[in-house]
Design an enzyme around this catalytic site. Structure first.
Site, PDB file in Angstrom:
ATOM      1  CB  CYS A 280      -4.961   6.504  -2.145  1.00  0.00           C
ATOM      2  SG  CYS A 280      -4.922   4.463  -2.685  1.00  0.00           S
TER       3      CYS A 280
ATOM      4  CD  GLU B  70     -16.071   1.248  -6.014  1.00  0.00           C
ATOM      5  OE1 GLU B  70     -16.200   0.756  -7.000  1.00  0.00           O
ATOM      6  OE2 GLU B  70     -14.781   1.883  -5.782  1.00  0.00           O
TER       7      GLU B  70
HETATM    8  N1  DGL Z   1      -8.559   4.384  -2.723  1.00  0.00           N
HETATM    9  C1  DGL Z   1      -9.061   3.418  -0.981  1.00  0.00           C
HETATM   10  C2  DGL Z   1      -8.456   3.845  -0.400  1.00  0.00           C
HETATM   11  O1  DGL Z   1      -8.677   4.568   0.298  1.00  0.00           O
HETATM   12  C3  DGL Z   1      -9.341   2.234  -1.618  1.00  0.00           C
HETATM   13  C4  DGL Z   1     -10.013   0.880  -2.843  1.00  0.00           C
HETATM   14  C5  DGL Z   1      -8.567   0.694  -3.134  1.00  0.00           C
HETATM   15  O2  DGL Z   1      -8.816  -0.800  -2.659  1.00  0.00           O
HETATM   16  O3  DGL Z   1      -7.958   1.029  -3.690  1.00  0.00           O
HETATM   17  O4  DGL Z   1      -7.753   3.176   0.149  1.00  0.00           O
END
Ligand code: DGL
Length: 267
Positions: free
Chosen positions: A73, A152
């Site tokens: 993430c 999504e």
């Molecule tokens: N996984 C998050 C990122 O890469 C994207 C989605 C979120 O806001 O959690 O920043």
């Protein structure tokens, strides 16, 4: 220890784009994935909360014997990587540094673009990484949260997606940018639309791919690469495994067995 799984966590299912890249780059590794679907999204949350979630996610992966942790993430990498790297007993890798390195491989004018969540942009983690590596380079960052929702929804290539991309990317279309970092797990899926809108002049840097290569280097250096029998992959989420099972193949590029649910607050 080499046979132990490679732990990967994300705020939800987007991190599967990193798993896909890991499968391509490190086909022998067993992947242990945790997607925090119950607390998604991270991109709108405060740094303190993201750091607490990141600690719990990492503890969960270690409790299942992960030999290293990949923070897939971007938002969690941006806010929590230094703390995790200090606190954990295993090597930790995030997506920010590899993304910046990959962008600098295209360096010309030194103008680098970033699209990411609001949290990642606010953290300035990408700017700081760029400044450490190349003090002459300059970064322009745009928060593009609607892209997360579009992906999504499965709308990776619709007219609406293209219109929104034109709006977000205006600033990068002046012919001076070397590269645009796709600084969010969801954005590699938008590559065809982003490419159309930006034209061929700007390199699109996929943080997922760059992170997979950096992970291979890290495991090699630490003597942790796995070889031999077929790897085993396990997927966990904190809620809504049905949605994860439906959208997962979009990110992974192939079918998978779905995920088990875990009570992440206990970790
Ligand atoms: N996984 C998050 C990122 O890469 C994207 C989605 C979120 O806001 O959690 O920043």
């Amino acid at each position: 220890l080499n046979d132990a799984p490679l732990g990967v966590f994300d705020s939800g299912l987007g991190g599967l784009s990193v798993v896909r890249a890991l499968w391509d780059t490190l086909p022998g590794e067993s992947i242990l994935y945790f997607g925090d679907t119950g607390r998604f999204p991270y991109g709108t949350r405060s740094p303190e909360v993201i750091r607490r979630f990141a600690r719990q996610n990492a503890r969960f992966l270690l409790s299942h014997g992960a030999k290293a942790v990949v923070v897939a993430c971007n938002t969690a990498s941006a806010h929590a990587l230094p703390e995790l790297a200090q606190a954990l007993s295993v090597p930790v890798i995030g997506v920010v540094e590899p993304g910046v390195d990959a962008a600098l491989a295209h360096r010309g004018t030194g103008n680098i673009g970033l699209i990411a969540t609001a949290g990642t942009v606010a953290s300035r983690a990408y700017e700081q990484a760029l400044a450490r590596k190349d003090s002459e380079a300059h970064m322009t960052s745009i928060a593009a949260p609607l892209f997360v929702a579009l992906v999504e929804e499965g709308w990776t290539n619709t007219p609406a997606t293209r219109l929104i991309a034109e709006e977000y990317l205006k600033v990068f279309n002046n012919g001076t940018f070397d590269a645009l970092i796709l600084g969010c797990t969801h954005f590699p899926l938008l590559r065809p639309v982003l490419r159309d809108v930006l034209g061929a002049g700007v390199a699109l840097v996929d943080g997922a791919e760059a992170t997979a290569h950096a992970t291979r280097e890290l495991l090699t250096t630490k003597g942790l690469l796995r070889e031999g029998a077929a790897p085993e992959h396990r997927f966990f989420v904190s809620d809504a495994p049905e949605k994860f099972a439906i959208l997962g193949p979009l990110f992974l590029g192939k079918a998978f067995n779905g995920a088990e649910v875990v009570a992440i607050e206990d970790f």
